[in-house]
Write an enzyme that holds these catalytic residues in place. Sequence first.
Site, PDB file in Angstrom:
ATOM      1  N   ASN A 176       1.935   3.041  18.639  1.00 29.82           N
ATOM      2  CA  ASN A 176       1.321   2.633  17.377  1.00 29.82           C
ATOM      3  C   ASN A 176      -0.202   2.744  17.379  1.00 29.82           C
ATOM      4  OD1 ASN A 176       1.493   1.051  14.687  1.00 29.82           O
ATOM      5  ND2 ASN A 176       0.078  -0.178  15.933  1.00 29.82           N
ATOM      6  N   TYR A 234      -7.605  13.056  10.133  1.00 27.66           N
ATOM      7  CA  TYR A 234      -6.511  12.092  10.284  1.00 27.66           C
ATOM      8  C   TYR A 234      -5.168  12.738   9.956  1.00 27.66           C
ATOM      9  CZ  TYR A 234      -3.803   7.803   9.594  1.00 27.66           C
ATOM     10  OH  TYR A 234      -2.860   6.810   9.664  1.00 27.66           O
ATOM     11  N   ILE A 279      -0.267  -3.395  11.696  1.00 24.55           N
ATOM     12  CA  ILE A 279       1.132  -2.984  11.817  1.00 24.55           C
ATOM     13  C   ILE A 279       1.661  -3.272  13.215  1.00 24.55           C
ATOM     14  CG2 ILE A 279       2.658  -0.973  11.890  1.00 24.55           C
ATOM     15  CD1 ILE A 279       1.040   0.190   9.554  1.00 24.55           C
ATOM     16  N   ASP A 330      -3.277  -2.846  24.478  1.00 28.02           N
ATOM     17  CA  ASP A 330      -4.360  -2.670  23.518  1.00 28.02           C
ATOM     18  C   ASP A 330      -5.683  -2.567  24.260  1.00 28.02           C
ATOM     19  OD1 ASP A 330      -4.245  -3.298  20.235  1.00 28.02           O
ATOM     20  OD2 ASP A 330      -6.249  -3.282  21.118  1.00 28.02           O
TER      21      ASP A 330
END
Length: 244
Positions: free
Chosen positions: A70, A135, A8, A27
């Site tokens: 994200n 989660y 995504i 990242d």
Amino acid sequence: MTGGASGIGLAVARTLAARGARVAILDRVEADLADDFVCVVADVTDDASVRSAVESAVAQFGGLDVLVNNAGAGAVGTVADATDEEWHRVLDVNVVGPARVSRAALPALRESEHAAIVNTCSIASTAGLPARAVYSASKGALLALTMAMAADHLHEGIRVTAVTPGTADTPWVQRLLAQADDPAAERAALEARQPHGRLVSADEVAHAVAHLASPLSASTTGTHLAVDGGMDRLRLRPRETPSS
């Protein structure tokens, strides 16, 4: 944006770039995307790493208009299965991570005329899913954090929203499927529980993020946009099989 090297995140980066944005990807791994984006190695669980990465991106761009949180960590199992270590790991990435990155980005966002933060939550934040206790708790907390941040920073001209995807066709989901006893049957089950009968695509989520981030959405804040094929709100009758 964080977690932009694949799935995504990468779809969001490409969508925003296609609409004229200059995009910095933060990242944990060195992304082989330098020709298209500014790529900075950063770990959202490390405050010094986050601050350095944000400062680098802001310096290269001369400012910051949009932050997309994200980066995320997954977990499978019930509360009986989860260890304390897993709770700390997932909450650190999925909840404290976005808070760290947002905190580092706020000074630059305050200088923008079109500041926006978009958090990637999940259908797990609004619906009870089996074997996703850790989660789900983390994504529910992130959705609550989204609302709190929207209230805190509205007067500063910073909009805060979230996107809540259903089960998406991403590398993470592909890895989960590969671990199943019957990957084809597991995929079919995931597709069947979404009313439109298929997995959500990363590009569909990316377009929702771009909408929320756009200055054209200047009156949209403190809310979330579901991209889940109706899974959260629709209660459809089972499809009738055609008679022979």
